[in-house]
Structures are given as C-alpha cells and as structure tokens.
Scaffold this motif. Structure first.
Motif, PDB file in Angstrom:
ATOM      1  N   VAL A 147       0.831  -1.204   0.000  1.00  0.00           N
ATOM      2  CA  VAL A 147       0.000   0.000   0.000  1.00  0.00           C
ATOM      3  C   VAL A 147       0.863   1.250   0.000  1.00  0.00           C
ATOM      4  O   VAL A 147       0.679   2.160  -0.829  1.00  0.00           O
ATOM      5  N   LEU A 148       1.821   1.330   0.903  1.00  0.00           N
ATOM      6  CA  LEU A 148       2.644   2.532   0.988  1.00  0.00           C
ATOM      7  C   LEU A 148       3.606   2.655  -0.185  1.00  0.00           C
ATOM      8  O   LEU A 148       4.079   3.748  -0.484  1.00  0.00           O
ATOM      9  N   SER A 149       3.892   1.558  -0.852  1.00  0.00           N
ATOM     10  CA  SER A 149       4.706   1.631  -2.062  1.00  0.00           C
ATOM     11  C   SER A 149       3.930   2.263  -3.211  1.00  0.00           C
ATOM     12  O   SER A 149       4.519   2.782  -4.159  1.00  0.00           O
ATOM     13  N   ALA A 150       2.594   2.232  -3.096  1.00  0.00           N
ATOM     14  CA  ALA A 150       1.745   2.768  -4.160  1.00  0.00           C
ATOM     15  C   ALA A 150       1.229   4.166  -3.858  1.00  0.00           C
ATOM     16  O   ALA A 150       0.554   4.771  -4.684  1.00  0.00           O
ATOM     17  N   VAL A 151       1.531   4.673  -2.655  1.00  0.00           N
ATOM     18  CA  VAL A 151       0.992   5.968  -2.223  1.00  0.00           C
ATOM     19  C   VAL A 151       2.130   6.890  -1.808  1.00  0.00           C
ATOM     20  O   VAL A 151       3.010   6.489  -1.051  1.00  0.00           O
ATOM     21  N   GLU A 152       2.120   8.116  -2.307  1.00  0.00           N
ATOM     22  CA  GLU A 152       3.047   9.136  -1.831  1.00  0.00           C
ATOM     23  C   GLU A 152       2.290  10.012  -0.842  1.00  0.00           C
ATOM     24  O   GLU A 152       1.356  10.703  -1.213  1.00  0.00           O
ATOM     25  N   PHE A 153       2.721   9.962   0.423  1.00  0.00           N
ATOM     26  CA  PHE A 153       1.959  10.645   1.455  1.00  0.00           C
ATOM     27  C   PHE A 153       2.893  11.409   2.378  1.00  0.00           C
ATOM     28  O   PHE A 153       3.915  10.880   2.824  1.00  0.00           O
ATOM     29  N   SER A 154       2.518  12.646   2.701  1.00  0.00           N
ATOM     30  CA  SER A 154       3.371  13.475   3.552  1.00  0.00           C
ATOM     31  C   SER A 154       2.611  14.083   4.726  1.00  0.00           C
ATOM     32  O   SER A 154       3.109  14.986   5.376  1.00  0.00           O
ATOM     33  N   LEU A 162       8.703   3.283   4.988  1.00  0.00           N
ATOM     34  CA  LEU A 162       8.051   3.261   3.685  1.00  0.00           C
ATOM     35  C   LEU A 162       7.441   4.603   3.299  1.00  0.00           C
ATOM     36  O   LEU A 162       7.191   4.860   2.119  1.00  0.00           O
ATOM     37  N   ALA A 163       7.190   5.452   4.294  1.00  0.00           N
ATOM     38  CA  ALA A 163       6.627   6.781   4.028  1.00  0.00           C
ATOM     39  C   ALA A 163       7.488   7.811   4.759  1.00  0.00           C
ATOM     40  O   ALA A 163       7.066   8.406   5.764  1.00  0.00           O
ATOM     41  N   PRO A 164       8.702   8.044   4.276  1.00  0.00           N
ATOM     42  CA  PRO A 164       9.660   8.887   5.002  1.00  0.00           C
ATOM     43  C   PRO A 164       9.230  10.332   5.182  1.00  0.00           C
ATOM     44  O   PRO A 164       9.754  11.029   6.066  1.00  0.00           O
ATOM     45  N   ASP A 165       8.314  10.818   4.341  1.00  0.00           N
ATOM     46  CA  ASP A 165       7.870  12.211   4.462  1.00  0.00           C
ATOM     47  C   ASP A 165       6.665  12.367   5.391  1.00  0.00           C
ATOM     48  O   ASP A 165       6.252  13.492   5.683  1.00  0.00           O
ATOM     49  N   ALA A 166       6.110  11.254   5.841  1.00  0.00           N
ATOM     50  CA  ALA A 166       4.926  11.307   6.697  1.00  0.00           C
ATOM     51  C   ALA A 166       5.313  11.491   8.162  1.00  0.00           C
ATOM     52  O   ALA A 166       6.436  11.190   8.568  1.00  0.00           O
ATOM     53  N   ARG A 167       4.379  11.983   8.936  1.00  0.00           N
ATOM     54  CA  ARG A 167       4.534  12.093  10.389  1.00  0.00           C
ATOM     55  C   ARG A 167       3.734  10.943  10.999  1.00  0.00           C
ATOM     56  O   ARG A 167       2.507  10.989  11.035  1.00  0.00           O
ATOM     57  N   VAL A 168       4.436   9.910  11.442  1.00  0.00           N
ATOM     58  CA  VAL A 168       3.793   8.652  11.819  1.00  0.00           C
ATOM     59  C   VAL A 168       3.396   8.649  13.297  1.00  0.00           C
ATOM     60  O   VAL A 168       4.190   9.028  14.160  1.00  0.00           O
ATOM     61  N   VAL A 169       2.189   8.191  13.556  1.00  0.00           N
ATOM     62  CA  VAL A 169       1.682   8.057  14.925  1.00  0.00           C
ATOM     63  C   VAL A 169       1.114   6.648  15.090  1.00  0.00           C
ATOM     64  O   VAL A 169       0.324   6.187  14.267  1.00  0.00           O
ATOM     65  N   LYS A 170       1.536   5.976  16.146  1.00  0.00           N
ATOM     66  CA  LYS A 170       0.947   4.687  16.502  1.00  0.00           C
ATOM     67  C   LYS A 170      -0.290   4.943  17.344  1.00  0.00           C
ATOM     68  O   LYS A 170      -0.223   5.632  18.374  1.00  0.00           O
ATOM     69  N   ALA A 171      -1.440   4.410  16.915  1.00  0.00           N
ATOM     70  CA  ALA A 171      -2.678   4.628  17.658  1.00  0.00           C
ATOM     71  C   ALA A 171      -3.757   3.682  17.135  1.00  0.00           C
ATOM     72  O   ALA A 171      -3.611   3.073  16.073  1.00  0.00           O
ATOM     73  N   PHE A 172      -4.825   3.561  17.889  1.00  0.00           N
ATOM     74  CA  PHE A 172      -5.992   2.749  17.527  1.00  0.00           C
ATOM     75  C   PHE A 172      -5.646   1.271  17.331  1.00  0.00           C
ATOM     76  O   PHE A 172      -6.267   0.589  16.532  1.00  0.00           O
TER      77      PHE A 172
END
Length: 202
Positions: free
Chosen positions: A78-85, A110-120
C-alpha cells in the motif's frame, strides 16, 4: 474540532468503524480499497451520512490523515503505491509474536515524508463503536515523534469518545504493540472483545 480530510485504507471492521464515525462527525472520509465498486463497499458508503466516498488506494494520498486499517503484510504494498506526507496513523498489530520490524518503524521507513503516529491498535472495533465502558472512557495510547501529529490524532480519538494518552516518542510504539498483544490474548482466551485498558491517576 475543524473538519479534517481522512483517508482510511481498508474497509474491514476497524476501517469501516473508524471511517463511519469520523464521517458522521463531519470529517471528509475517503476509503481506499482495491475495488471501490465491490457491492460490500458500495453498501458501506451508502449507509454512512456525510462526506464519504470509496476510491482506489492510490487516491487516498490527497488527505490530511491516513489510517492504515489493514493487515501488517499489506502495509508495504500500500505505501509503495501511495506518496503521502501528512499524518500517517498505524493501528497494525502482529500476533502472537512480534514481527521482525515494529509496525510504526515499517510505516516510517516506507513513508519517510509522513509524520507517523501509533494509535488505535489497543482495542477491537467493538470498542471503537462506543469507547465509554461502564461510564468510563477507554484510554487510547499513542506514540510518535511529531507533537503536532500526535495532538491531531489525540483530538480525533477524543472525538470518538476515547481518553488519549501520549505514551511518548516513536520508540514507545513497541509498548503499544505489546499492550495490543495482551488485549488480543485476553479477548481470545476470555471470549469477550468489549473491554479496554484505562489509565487513571490519583
């Protein structure tokens, strides 16, 4: 809170529950799925009031928050197919044993430009429907390196009825995954999924 554009990858129990509740709270929700025209997906969308639609997975990148409500082995494709920041929320868990890489680290890689949060990830979808159990709000711990991203996710959790708990930076996410494995163990062994952990102080 002000409306947020939320992408939810996955239309299973967790994804559909979170997406439905946020859409009903006036957020714009886009469900990312491999086949938006599947009858089950059409039924899901038609049964939700608000600004909601189903799109191809690659189209969910135009959102503020992206929630990976998918199995851990689906995250990489999924993240290989999506550019997300934007703010990337990782609710994935491996059970019964930890995988070779914590979910939040995999998402960050896999999404180095994203701000990742672990939750839910520490309760089942049944609790997400209504997180107030016995008059007490279930705790929703979250972890990440970006304070602004955590604040936004905390607001989204609070809007659903959870009491958010900042567990620390991204390195704390492994403890959330361990807590989730305990929750799953108790749910499986006890045959009851409608419970949650509560963090209370004197």
């Amino acid at each position: 809170m002000d409306p947020v554009r939320i992408g939810v990858v996955g239309t299973g129990s967790v994804g559909s529950t979170l997406g439905r509740r946020w859409a009903e709270a006036s957020h714009a929700v886009r469900f990312g799925t491999r086949d938006p025209d599947r009858p089950e997906v059409r039924d899901l969308i038609s049964g939700i009031d608000g600004d909601v639609a189903a799109v191809e997975v690659g189209e969910v990148s135009d959102t503020d928050v992206l929630v990976l409500a998918i199995p851990p082995n689906a995250v990489e494709p999924v993240l290989s197919a999506v550019e997300f920041s934007g703010v990337l929320v990782d609710p994935t868990n491996t059970y019964p044993d930890p995988g070779p890489e914590p979910g939040v680290e995999r998402a960050a890689r896999l999404a180095p430009d994203a701000r990742v949060v672990k939750a839910f990830n520490t309760v089942g979808w049944e609790v997400m429907v209504d997180p107030v159990l016995g008059g007490v709000a279930a705790t929703m711990p979250l972890a990440g390196d970006d304070d602004g991203a955590k604040s936004l996710v905390a607001d989204l959790a609070r809007e659903l009825g959870f009491e958010p708990l900042d567990a620390g930076d991204r390195s704390a996410a492994v403890h959330l995954e361990n807590l989730a494995r305990l929750w799953i163990h108790l749910a499986v062994s006890g045959g009851d999924r409608e419970f949650a952990f509560v963090h209370r102080t004197r």
